[in-house]
Design an enzyme around this catalytic site. Structure first.
Site, PDB file in Angstrom:
ATOM      1  N   HIS A  26      -3.455   6.830   3.131  1.00 37.30           N
ATOM      2  CA  HIS A  26      -3.867   5.587   2.491  1.00 37.30           C
ATOM      3  C   HIS A  26      -5.285   5.257   2.939  1.00 37.30           C
ATOM      4  CE1 HIS A  26      -4.199   1.500   1.250  1.00 37.30           C
ATOM      5  NE2 HIS A  26      -3.996   0.985   2.449  1.00 37.30           N
TER       6      HIS A  26
ATOM      7  N   CYS B 107       0.806  -1.216   0.000  1.00 38.57           N
ATOM      8  CA  CYS B 107       0.000   0.000   0.000  1.00 38.57           C
ATOM      9  C   CYS B 107       0.845   1.276   0.000  1.00 38.57           C
ATOM     10  CB  CYS B 107      -0.942   0.013   1.194  1.00 38.57           C
ATOM     11  SG  CYS B 107      -2.015  -1.447   1.272  1.00 38.57           S
TER      12      CYS B 107
ATOM     13  N   ASN C 139     -10.318  -0.288  -0.366  1.00 38.66           N
ATOM     14  CA  ASN C 139      -8.860  -0.306  -0.272  1.00 38.66           C
ATOM     15  C   ASN C 139      -8.297  -0.810  -1.594  1.00 38.66           C
ATOM     16  OD1 ASN C 139      -6.145  -0.788   0.251  1.00 38.66           O
ATOM     17  ND2 ASN C 139      -6.494  -1.707   2.256  1.00 38.66           N
TER      18      ASN C 139
END
Length: 329
Positions: free
Chosen positions: A256, A116, A286
């Site tokens: 994020h 990520c 996500n």
């Protein structure tokens, strides 16, 4: 370049697949419901790649938009850095496929794998290449097709992930614009808390790894949560200290988009009110490395990052990896 010119973002782009999977759709797949998902993670829907779509096709579409915004032809791109954990194939690099899709024949190309945190790792690398004079025009692409490695039988992870791509074009810009600083971190001792065990040299593909569902994302969510907010706050603190910028000067934090609780924790620990924090997780879920790239593009498009605005990007992901990037638009 130092003192007068520094690496800066001159164009951004994004692409999400057409198909949308809502929480109501998920109720038909796993034991869950919209209220539980919304309360726990803040996601309402996520986009799902079509069978013919891959990391490179998503990434190329985002990259084209970024190049068009910057008014730069693909032939002028010197380097393509692609951040992904779901490449088209194990090798060659998806960046090479993106190069082919774009016709960027003069560009070197490689992938990075920082989960990520990948887009921020990519920005840090691009900044270094430009600041040392090695390259002038760099395309950083973050693209993920996470739904291909999502275990739809696992109610704890099936609700989280979606597919998307974001891209940024970097070139030398006149100070005080540009990337002011970056900070990167990692802790490999926690790798088993968020991983895909199967498919590598440790657990090569076999009937056994398929039967044991090792080719899907495995996450110990509560343990990851304990680290994520603190690590992102630490990354923010470090890059601000290194650049001499105060948190009060930051116009927008782009964290994020893992889940709402982690976003709120990172903001709280960084002493930033939520009105100065960008959030789009409800629309996309996500999307790993792509979340910060997509959010950066949307924030610019919505006018939340005008000329001279100071933006702080921060991410945390498997590895563990984490990083921050402070820029003036």
């Amino acid at each position: 370049m130092a003192g007068l010119w520094q690496a800066g973002v001159v164009g951004t782009g994004m692409y999400v697949p057409e198909k949308v999977l809502t929480n109501a759709d998920l109720e038909k797949i796993v034991e869950t419901n919209d209220e539980w998902i919304t309360t726990r993670v803040g996601i309402k829907e996520r986009h799902i790649a079509a069978p013919e779509e891959t990391v490179s096709t998503l990434g190329a579409r985002a990259a084209r938009q970024a190049l068009e915004e910057a008014d730069i032809p693909p032939e002028e791109v010197d380097l393509i850095i692609t951040a992904t954990i779901t490449p088209d194939v194990p090798w060659p690099a998806s960046a090479c496929f993106i190069q082919r899709h774009l016709g960027a024949k003069q560009a070197a190309a490689f992938d990075i794998q920082a989960a990520c945190s990948g887009f921020i790792y990519g920005l840090a690398m691009a900044r270094a290449f430009i600041n040392n004079g090695m390259y002038r025009t760099i395309l950083v692409v973050a693209s993920e097709v996470l739904t291909r490695i999502t275990d739809w039988q696992d109610r704890n992870t099936a609700i989280l992930f979606g597919d998307a791509a974001g891209a940024a074009v970097l070139r030398p810009v006149e100070a005080p614009r540009g990337i002011l600083g970056t900070y990167l971190g990692a802790d490999g001792s926690k790798s088993e808390l968020l991983e895909m065990p199967g498919g590598g040299s440790r657990h090569p593909a076999s009937h056994e790894t398929v039967d044991n569902r090792l080719h899907y994302i495995k996450m110990k969510g509560n343990e990851v949560f304990k680290y994520a907010g603190r690590a992102m706050a630490h990354a923010n603190k470090r890059v601000l200290e290194d650049t001499g910028i105060s948190i009060e000067q930051v116009d927008l934090l782009i964290p994020h988009q893992a889940n709402t609780r982690i976003i709120e924790a990172a903001a709280r620990l960084s002493h930033l009110p939520m009105e100065r924090v960008y959030r789009n997780i409800e629309k996309y879920g996500n999307t790993s490395a792509a979340t910060t790239a997509v959010a950066l593009h949307e924030a610019r498009r919505e006018g939340r990052l005008g000329p001279g605005a100071i933006c702080l990007l921060v991410a945390f992901g498997g590895g563990f990896t984490w990083g921050s990037c402070l820029m003036r638009l």
